[in-house]
Design an enzyme around this catalytic site. Sequence first.
Site, short mmCIF file in Angstrom:
data_model
loop_
_atom_site.label_atom_id
_atom_site.label_comp_id
_atom_site.label_asym_id
_atom_site.label_seq_id
_atom_site.Cartn_x
_atom_site.Cartn_y
_atom_site.Cartn_z
N TYR A 440 36.95 3.07 31.79
CA TYR A 440 37.98 3.04 30.72
C TYR A 440 38.80 4.33 30.63
O TYR A 440 38.46 5.32 31.23
CB TYR A 440 37.44 2.55 29.38
CG TYR A 440 36.36 3.29 28.62
CD1 TYR A 440 35.99 4.59 28.89
CD2 TYR A 440 35.72 2.63 27.55
CE1 TYR A 440 35.02 5.22 28.13
CE2 TYR A 440 34.74 3.25 26.80
CZ TYR A 440 34.40 4.55 27.09
OH TYR A 440 33.44 5.16 26.34
N GLU A 441 39.91 4.24 29.93
CA GLU A 441 40.90 5.33 29.88
C GLU A 441 41.46 5.66 31.26
O GLU A 441 41.76 6.81 31.56
CB GLU A 441 40.32 6.60 29.24
CG GLU A 441 39.77 6.43 27.85
CD GLU A 441 40.74 5.72 26.91
OE1 GLU A 441 41.95 5.74 27.15
OE2 GLU A 441 40.25 5.13 25.92
N GLY A 442 41.63 4.64 32.08
CA GLY A 442 42.14 4.86 33.44
C GLY A 442 40.98 4.96 34.40
O GLY A 442 40.26 5.97 34.38
#
Lengths: 597, 597
Positions: A440-442
Amino acid sequence: MPVYKAPVEDVTFLLNDVFSIERYNNLPGFADATPDVLEAILAEGAKLCEEVFAPLNRVGDLEGCTRHPDGTVTTPKGFKEAYRAFTAGGWMGLSVPEEFGGQGLPATLNSVMQEFLSSANLALGMYPGLTQGAIAALIVHGSEAIKRTYLPKMVEGAWTGTMNLTEPHCGTDLGLLKAKAVPNGDGSYAITGTKIFISAGEHDLAENIVHLVLARIEGAPAGTKGISLFVVPKFLVNEDGSLGARNGVSCGSLEHKMGIHGNATCVMNYDGATGWLVGEENRGLNAMFVMMNEARLAVGVQGLAQSEVAYQNAVAYAKDRLQGRALTGPKFPDRPADPIIVHPDVRRTLLSIKAFNEAARALVLWTALNGDVAHRSSDEGERRAADDHMGLLTPVVKGVLTDRGFENAVKAQQMFGGHGYIEEWGMSQFVRDARITMIYEGANGIQAMDLVGRKLGKDGGRAVMSFFNEVGAFCQENAGDETLKGFVAPLQQGLGHLQQATMWFMQNAMAKPDNAGAGATDYMHLFGLVALGYMWARMAKAALAKKAQGNGVAERMDAKLLTGRFFMERTMPETATRLARITTGADATMAMPVEMF
Amino acid sequence: MPVYKAPVEDVTFLLNDVFSIERYNNLPGFADATPDVLEAILAEGAKLCEEVFAPLNRVGDLEGCTRHPDGTVTTPKGFKEAYRAFTAGGWMGLSVPEEFGGQGLPATLNSVMQEFLSSANLALGMYPGLTQGAIAALIVHGSEAIKRTYLPKMVEGAWTGTMNLTEPHCGTDLGLLKAKAVPNGDGSYAITGTKIFISAGEHDLAENIVHLVLARIEGAPAGTKGISLFVVPKFLVNEDGSLGARNGVSCGSLEHKMGIHGNATCVMNYDGATGWLVGEENRGLNAMFVMMNEARLAVGVQGLAQSEVAYQNAVAYAKDRLQGRALTGPKFPDRPADPIIVHPDVRRTLLSIKAFNEAARALVLWTALNGDVAHRSSDEGERRAADDHMGLLTPVVKGVLTDRGFENAVKAQQMFGGHGYIEEWGMSQFVRDARITMIYEGANGIQAMDLVGRKLGKDGGRAVMSFFNEVGAFCQENAGDETLKGFVAPLQQGLGHLQQATMWFMQNAMAKPDNAGAGATDYMHLFGLVALGYMWARMAKAALAKKAQGNGVAERMDAKLLTGRFFMERTMPETATRLARITTGADATMAMPVEMF
């Protein structure tokens, strides 16, 4: 039941001895953080994490969150009380400026607390973590009215925040997003669309939930240049600040995930929900990036946090479990067998985690201090340099600390043998929870592309040159120091490999960008190794100085130096392999026809 | 729903073109395995795995096994029918000698089938897998009476087998085991004790369960020299072969595990259960090692199997998921975005898995063929050389294929972004299931110690010298071949690193065994890299020859060569790092005081 003890002593060593936090006393908020205050805050934070958050970690994993037919969501037993203890302690606003109701202390302290919280209970820690990210975005991009309406309640923790980017058909490629915003004519917008993977999207911890939502205003350009950011509260807020009608946003379902079961991962349905623009029209990604960058660093910290708590439990088990004898003969002949910590392969495994954790913690604090400088310094040059550092190191912290953090959780689990695979021992949960941080978050491949494709070349390579100069200067200054030789020599070699890789990209990726893409992940890890090696060199220098002062810290500082030596001997050699991979180029990678995969 | 297609074509390439299986026609059973028969068997096996086993994989994960108050255990829905399809097809006895009711075909074919089964449904495949291991142990060490009583039913699959080693306080260190055996005076023994982590310990797939149990006969010496092996059936067997009374062994509980939910992992309570000695008194470990070695190879195959199925699903997703554009400009301008397989980092990830899988499959078959020679050749020298090979390669196959197999499942999961973390997509299950393979049948640290501490020096290093000679001779023979240059040169370098590491142990580990212990895991992986690199060199040679023959295989052979090139360029450089780590020695690892961890 898994154990957790917050590494307070290690943090004070880093802040006081390695990074000399008193040198930052000219920054707002830092003068208040005297050594005594700092210690008191860390002790209090540690207590909350050890005694309130940690005991709920397995409960959260077992119970998970429950969505009821009316769309409401219940969090695991005890989460509500723990969250209240967090907000009552003023932790949400720890580093939020005083004008918005916070305590204005260094954001660096908040990073420390994020580690403690995430070690103790990652799923629970995410609720306040996302709220802090949303607060940061609203402070920078919210209008005065928005700030006045939302910030005080969010800072006191009565309301929480979320970030709504992903849609079923788009995650990384936000240019494809479809959620739409239609002006209502009164300054507000009607938001419609479906968002997925929304952490803390719906829950029972707070009175209201403040969604930050990316959507496309009717008629906006296609692609990323037509995306705007909106604030969409679960309950509309009346003029007097009280809660009004329920807004047209609801949780459609919860995802069944591999881990972080205690956090509600929601499909959020926006059905003409009323929202207000944050920042400029069509500049939503820009505004959201404040929250995303904040979140990326926090996720890196989560990787370290899972590595740390998994390590602590593996050490406890390795000291306790009797199995086999030391290769050099029984160490505890009166017991039926030796504890497994006598075995070199067990020690090697534990030390590889420990050596990572301590350097990663240093890297986080170094970067967090730069964040404070970037936001608070009155000197433009200082701010710019610190901001360069943040931009460059953010993908490294996110990508490397989560890849390694997960690997380490797996290694720690391995120390338990068969017991590590049994859920009751808690090691599986650390692994399953740690796994999300790489995604998550890239996803980490995206972090690598951000580093290689955007950050390296930015401003003519100013940030990376400055990093090379700093590390290079350290090596040069300390080259003559015999006591640091075991640190400076491998660091210098690693830096050389990193510079060669950078040069290779400059020569080979301009014309053939695939050469950069195929080497990006190795480059990110090569960068991480050098950054962590640099942290070890600085820690070693500080440890030697501290040891020389006496004060009964010799044993602790010797352990520090030994851990560092292990890192330099066993982890740093990886730089050569990373460089070799990068310089083979993309030909073999790109030549395979799609149908032959 | 995850996909799975058994890699039949790759197997026939290996058996026919790389390892020239027809050269083994002098061995019993091999002459029957003509190319046509082979192809028919593989096709049939593939069908069973793809159509019957694979569709139940997620069912098994979701449902798990259920223990009822009376101690019986129900397996997930459909498992019983699938197991019946397996036994009805005669798969259990595929390579069991005909005198025991089997088909007597090469055990190599069974290894192939193990891969297919484990890819399709690891938890379900374990039930027959353990039975086959028990059959092997009974064939070698069982008395005539025991063979007559148990083998026919086990070979037809009506009864299944288990292995009972671990107790709560001992896993690796079996010398500590407490289960006791008291002679009943009629040739049988009364077995009492608790065994944990017993896979397939209780279930509803078979009429009877044949437990192979390690226990200590009253008055036996302490430690590993006082352990005997017993056969303990769930139901006693009457003279006429029919089932008699329930024996005093029962499942006390099921473990809650990270994965392989479809397999019943039992706590087994032995309460004066009647058992019969297998092999000699106090030589139980020796007898059990037949089953353990068999199982270790099979577990290595399971690592490959999870890597393969995870890879196939990641490829399917990467071809389907539209996100972003190729770095060199849109490849599908008419679609909203390109499929993510255009991105170099995605391709790099997929190719790293593919390149491992194909070499690992070769290593498995090479070792399995050696196993057939060791068991079936009439030439003593051939048998001895093949047995040396098996002993040396078993820990490498087990340790390396499972460590990498798990890593690859994680990488494949990563290709799905957030969707990889959601259970519905099935990638989480591959990761969770693969995780056990690094632990059971001897945790991988134990495999590394077996390799370095036992196998290297055995018989004056005869096995390892023979391995070096074979790989070295291949390099020498093909050094002048320009078309193989990209394979031979890196293989030669890797072999050099492995030889240096071996030499370093000889010089530094005799006096200080910790130097071997601290380097064991890196050595095992270094060995694995060279073995896999050698497989690639041989596959490349075979691919070039096959391509030269024409027959429309050029595209497939080019893909093979490209995959191999990727391995040599991107994976082999790791040998240098492994060597560097090993030669730093154990000092930093052993010096840390226990209380400073």
